[in-house]
Motif scaffolding. Structure first.
Motif, short mmCIF file in Angstrom:
data_model
loop_
_atom_site.label_atom_id
_atom_site.label_comp_id
_atom_site.label_asym_id
_atom_site.label_seq_id
_atom_site.Cartn_x
_atom_site.Cartn_y
_atom_site.Cartn_z
N GLY A 1 0.79 -1.24 0.00
CA GLY A 1 0.00 0.00 0.00
C GLY A 1 0.81 1.28 0.00
O GLY A 1 0.32 2.33 0.41
N TRP A 2 2.06 1.23 -0.49
CA TRP A 2 2.88 2.44 -0.52
C TRP A 2 2.17 3.55 -1.29
O TRP A 2 1.38 3.30 -2.18
N LYS A 3 2.46 4.79 -0.92
CA LYS A 3 1.83 5.96 -1.51
C LYS A 3 2.71 6.64 -2.56
O LYS A 3 2.24 7.13 -3.58
N SER A 4 4.00 6.71 -2.30
CA SER A 4 4.93 7.38 -3.21
C SER A 4 6.29 6.72 -3.12
O SER A 4 6.55 5.93 -2.21
N PHE A 5 7.14 7.05 -4.09
CA PHE A 5 8.51 6.56 -4.01
C PHE A 5 9.47 7.59 -4.57
O PHE A 5 9.09 8.47 -5.36
N ALA A 6 10.72 7.45 -4.15
CA ALA A 6 11.83 8.23 -4.69
C ALA A 6 12.94 7.22 -4.97
O ALA A 6 13.39 6.52 -4.07
N MET A 7 13.35 7.14 -6.23
CA MET A 7 14.35 6.16 -6.62
C MET A 7 15.50 6.89 -7.31
O MET A 7 15.28 7.67 -8.24
N VAL A 8 16.70 6.63 -6.84
CA VAL A 8 17.91 7.20 -7.44
C VAL A 8 18.45 6.18 -8.43
O VAL A 8 18.62 5.00 -8.09
N ILE A 9 18.71 6.65 -9.64
CA ILE A 9 19.34 5.83 -10.67
C ILE A 9 20.78 6.28 -10.76
O ILE A 9 21.05 7.46 -11.04
N GLY B 1 27.65 9.85 -27.11
CA GLY B 1 28.92 10.50 -26.78
C GLY B 1 28.78 11.69 -25.85
O GLY B 1 29.78 12.17 -25.31
N GLN B 2 27.59 12.20 -25.68
CA GLN B 2 27.38 13.33 -24.78
C GLN B 2 27.46 12.83 -23.33
O GLN B 2 26.93 11.77 -23.02
N PRO B 3 28.14 13.58 -22.45
CA PRO B 3 28.24 13.13 -21.06
C PRO B 3 26.87 12.96 -20.40
O PRO B 3 25.97 13.78 -20.60
N ARG B 4 26.75 11.89 -19.65
CA ARG B 4 25.51 11.59 -18.93
C ARG B 4 25.61 12.13 -17.51
O ARG B 4 26.70 12.39 -17.01
N PRO B 5 24.49 12.22 -16.82
CA PRO B 5 24.54 12.65 -15.42
C PRO B 5 25.18 11.55 -14.56
O PRO B 5 25.31 10.40 -15.01
N VAL B 6 25.56 11.90 -13.34
CA VAL B 6 26.10 10.89 -12.43
C VAL B 6 24.97 10.18 -11.69
O VAL B 6 25.15 9.07 -11.19
N ALA B 7 23.81 10.83 -11.62
CA ALA B 7 22.64 10.22 -10.97
C ALA B 7 21.38 10.94 -11.44
O ALA B 7 21.42 12.09 -11.88
N VAL B 8 20.26 10.22 -11.34
CA VAL B 8 18.95 10.76 -11.68
C VAL B 8 18.00 10.37 -10.56
O VAL B 8 17.98 9.21 -10.15
N LEU B 9 17.23 11.33 -10.06
CA LEU B 9 16.24 11.06 -9.03
C LEU B 9 14.86 11.03 -9.67
O LEU B 9 14.46 12.00 -10.32
N VAL B 10 14.15 9.92 -9.51
CA VAL B 10 12.79 9.78 -10.02
C VAL B 10 11.85 9.74 -8.82
O VAL B 10 12.00 8.87 -7.95
N GLN B 11 10.91 10.68 -8.77
CA GLN B 11 9.93 10.74 -7.69
C GLN B 11 8.54 10.54 -8.30
O GLN B 11 8.25 11.09 -9.36
N PHE B 12 7.69 9.78 -7.59
CA PHE B 12 6.37 9.48 -8.10
C PHE B 12 5.38 9.41 -6.95
O PHE B 12 5.67 8.80 -5.92
N ASP B 13 4.22 10.01 -7.13
CA ASP B 13 3.13 9.94 -6.15
C ASP B 13 2.01 9.12 -6.76
O ASP B 13 1.42 9.51 -7.77
N ARG B 14 1.73 8.01 -6.15
CA ARG B 14 0.74 7.06 -6.67
C ARG B 14 -0.68 7.63 -6.64
O ARG B 14 -1.49 7.32 -7.50
N ASP B 15 -1.00 8.44 -5.63
CA ASP B 15 -2.36 8.97 -5.48
C ASP B 15 -2.74 9.95 -6.58
O ASP B 15 -3.83 9.89 -7.12
#
Length: 126
Positions: free
Chosen positions: A24-32, A78-92
């Motif tokens: 029943g989680w409501k939201s998440f934050a995932m670091v890639i 060939g373009q530099p990529r980020p070192v990390a990406v934060l994805v946040q999502f609210d299920r409601d």
């Protein structure tokens, strides 16, 4: 594929392959995380309606195609990529946000000394 389509596919892949979330989680934050141009893994939290947080991750091999498609939609070869990406999502409410970190690989890294601060800092607040 449009940027909305690849973002939706990314969020869906993270959810479908997320391990560790409380029922029943409501939201998440995932670091890639990335190691150079290579996707190296995920980590984050799922937040319950009562405010409790569960440590989560999505299996890299399962989400790699969605991560690569998302990154390829924003970056040229060939373009530099980020070192990390934060994805946040609210299920409601279905809202999401994606934040790129280009330089500071430690920005969302969790250590014993910052576990509470990072967990609270990345929690979605839409």
């Amino acid at each position: 594929m449009s940027s909305d389509d690849v973002t939706t596919a990314l969020v869906r892949a993270l959810i479908e392959n997320m391990k560790g979330a409380a029922e029943g989680w409501k939201s998440f934050a995932m670091v890639i995380d990335f190691d150079g141009d290579r996707f190296s893994g995920t980590h984050g939290y799922a937040y319950s309606p009562d405010g409790a947080a569960s440590a989560v991750a999505s299996r890299p091999s399962a989400v790699r195609p969605a991560v690569n498609a998302y990154m390829d939609s924003y970056y040229e070869p060939g373009q530099p990529r980020p070192v990390a990406v934060l994805v946040q999502f609210d299920r409601d409410n279905g809202k999401y946000e994606v934040t790129f970190e280009d330089e500071d690989a430690s920005r969302w890294q969790v250590t014993p000394s910052n576990i509470d601060a990072v967990r609270d800092a990345i929690k979605p607040a839409f």
